[in-house]
Design a protein around this motif. Structure first.
Motif, PDB file in Angstrom:
ATOM      1  N   GLN A  94     -13.423   5.880  -4.647  1.00 33.86           N
ATOM      2  CA  GLN A  94     -12.391   6.618  -3.914  1.00 33.86           C
ATOM      3  C   GLN A  94     -12.770   6.804  -2.452  1.00 33.86           C
ATOM      4  O   GLN A  94     -11.915   6.714  -1.561  1.00 33.86           O
ATOM      5  N   ASP A  95     -14.040   7.052  -2.186  1.00 35.53           N
ATOM      6  CA  ASP A  95     -14.478   7.207  -0.796  1.00 35.53           C
ATOM      7  C   ASP A  95     -14.278   5.911  -0.026  1.00 35.53           C
ATOM      8  O   ASP A  95     -13.879   5.927   1.149  1.00 35.53           O
ATOM      9  N   LEU A 110      -6.891   1.399   1.832  1.00 35.55           N
ATOM     10  CA  LEU A 110      -5.828   0.878   0.990  1.00 35.55           C
ATOM     11  C   LEU A 110      -4.688   1.881   0.940  1.00 35.55           C
ATOM     12  O   LEU A 110      -4.919   3.088   0.928  1.00 35.55           O
ATOM     13  N   PRO A 111      -3.461   1.406   0.918  1.00 36.85           N
ATOM     14  CA  PRO A 111      -2.323   2.332   0.862  1.00 36.85           C
ATOM     15  C   PRO A 111      -2.191   2.957  -0.523  1.00 36.85           C
ATOM     16  O   PRO A 111      -2.707   2.431  -1.513  1.00 36.85           O
ATOM     17  N   SER A 132      -7.701  -4.171  -5.879  1.00 35.27           N
ATOM     18  CA  SER A 132      -8.705  -3.411  -6.619  1.00 35.27           C
ATOM     19  C   SER A 132      -9.982  -4.213  -6.830  1.00 35.27           C
ATOM     20  O   SER A 132     -11.087  -3.699  -6.627  1.00 35.27           O
ATOM     21  N   PHE A 133      -9.870  -5.484  -7.265  1.00 31.52           N
ATOM     22  CA  PHE A 133     -11.129  -6.207  -7.473  1.00 31.52           C
ATOM     23  C   PHE A 133     -11.757  -6.628  -6.155  1.00 31.52           C
ATOM     24  O   PHE A 133     -12.984  -6.802  -6.079  1.00 31.52           O
ATOM     25  N   TRP A 184      -5.170   5.595  -9.088  1.00 29.96           N
ATOM     26  CA  TRP A 184      -3.986   4.766  -8.850  1.00 29.96           C
ATOM     27  C   TRP A 184      -4.201   3.885  -7.637  1.00 29.96           C
ATOM     28  O   TRP A 184      -4.742   4.323  -6.617  1.00 29.96           O
ATOM     29  N   MET A 185      -3.788   2.628  -7.773  1.00 35.00           N
ATOM     30  CA  MET A 185      -4.064   1.595  -6.786  1.00 35.00           C
ATOM     31  C   MET A 185      -2.784   0.843  -6.440  1.00 35.00           C
ATOM     32  O   MET A 185      -1.831   0.837  -7.221  1.00 35.00           O
ATOM     33  N   PRO A 186      -2.756   0.148  -5.287  1.00 36.82           N
ATOM     34  CA  PRO A 186      -1.563  -0.621  -4.920  1.00 36.82           C
ATOM     35  C   PRO A 186      -1.479  -1.984  -5.579  1.00 36.82           C
ATOM     36  O   PRO A 186      -0.526  -2.730  -5.359  1.00 36.82           O
TER      37      PRO A 186
END
Length: 373
Positions: free
Chosen positions: A250-251, A257-258, A91-92, A84-86
């Motif tokens: 993820q690392d 990133l929040p 993300s890109f 899951w991303m903000p």
């Protein structure tokens, strides 16, 4: 159901930035229609609870994405593949940071501005791949694509599918052909598919990471944000089948990133579990708006609009070298997305994700202006 909603007093970027110029805003890629009632109700119920603290994704949320991918794309994913991303734009940018290796990042052009500027923001070089009209659709030059992917400094292709601003959708065969090139030249694929649920015709969407040859060298970015008009809630997801690549991702994002907004997570689960009927009706509405635009715009001298299967965005071109469209649209009383920011200074992008009343208003403004000039 899909009338234009008055967005006064909501600080909406689309409506506030040019308010003093009295322009009809048809630029920012969000919609002027209400999100599904189920999403409104789910959010209202949650905010009745007075604590809005840190919230991690939960099992039924991940399962809703698994089920959606199976239902919509016949793609069987595992819950652990989901990160899951903000947002898709962060993300890109993260993908460039992780996989770009300070080299050349290949992107289609024209393209929407955050993709065109992302490589340089992350210490890489943008290399544009022209998207051209061929037959009855937009596509790139495969020979040029192979040349660029073969460059020893090219490590990443930042793909946009469905294409923004064109609305073209890559077929499974085209993605397989792309996968063969990516494997041959060891180029990672990051696929921005934020508009993949806004396909208005009987055309299948194939997620990039569902192609077997791309499973271990790609990330697919999706969100409920465009389709269900919840972009302001700050929530998207990356699907990364390869465990080692997922850990690298993820690392790298840890403490950089929040977490996604938990209200956005609620909206996403509701969208993927309770809004199928609304989704189908939305696509019909957008197809109607698109066809209204096409019929009217192609009657105006100097304008070319070639409707495509996906998105709520119309890419409108000039047929004359001396006709710079953004100036004329603005003079007519409409604020489009200016083509110069997408890589074509003569074109404009128009957002038809609104009520049909607004489409008719825009067409009246344009037709009157064109007749007088």
């Amino acid at each position: 159901m899909f009338n234009t909603v008055n967005r006064d007093h909501t600080n909406a970027i689309k409506w506030e930035r040019y308010r003093s110029q009295n322009l009809l805003p048809m630029w920012v890629a969000d919609m002027d229609i209400a999100s599904p009632a189920a999403i409104q109700q789910a959010i209202s119920k949650r905010v009745e609870h007075p604590v809005y603290g840190y919230t991690h994704p939960w099992e039924s949320l991940n399962q809703s994405v698994v089920n959606w991918c199976q239902r919509q794309y016949q793609w069987q994913i595992e819950p652990e593949w989901i990160v899951w991303m903000p947002g898709v734009v962060p993300s890109f940018n993260l993908a460039i940071d992780v996989f770009g290796r300070q080299g050349r990042v290949l992107v289609q052009s024209p393209n929407y501005p955050p993709i065109l500027s992302a490589a340089e923001r992350n210490g890489c070089k943008t290399v544009t791949l022209p998207v051209l009209w061929q037959g009855d659709r937009w596509c790139w030059d495969w020979q040029q694509l192979e040349v660029e992917m073969a460059h020893p400094d090219c490590h990443l292709f930042l793909l946009c599918n469905p294409m923004n601003p064109h609305g073209s959708v890559l077929s499974a065969d085209e993605l397989t052909r792309l996968a063969d090139l990516a494997r041959q030249h060891q180029v990672f694929i990051c696929s921005d598919e934020i508009h993949c649920d806004l396909i208005l015709e009987d055309v299948a969407h194939t997620p990039a990471s569902s192609i077997p040859e791309l499973t271990d060298c790609s990330v697919t970015l999706m969100a409920a944000s465009k389709t269900f008009n919840v972009a302001g809630l700050g929530c998207s997801f990356a699907i990364i089948p390869n465990a080692k690549l997922r850990k690298r991702w993820q690392d790298r994002m840890e403490d950089r990133l929040p977490y996604p907004n938990f209200i956005g997570l609620i909206a996403a689960e509701t969208a993927f579990t309770q809004c199928d009927d609304w989704h189908q009706k939305l696509r019909q509405h957008l197809r109607h708006n698109r066809n209204l635009l096409a019929d009217a715009l192609n009657q105006l001298n100097g304008l070319i609009y070639r409707p495509q299967p996906a998105t709520f965005l119309a890419w409108i071109e000039s047929s004359r070298d001396d006709l710079i469209l953004d100036k004329h649209f603005i003079d007519a009383g409409i604020m489009p997305s200016e083509g110069k920011f997408f890589g074509n200074h003569q074109a404009v992008r128009l957002n038809f994700g609104t009520g049909t009343d607004t489409i008719n208003q825009a067409l009246e403004l344009l037709t009157t202006y064109w007749q007088q000039n």
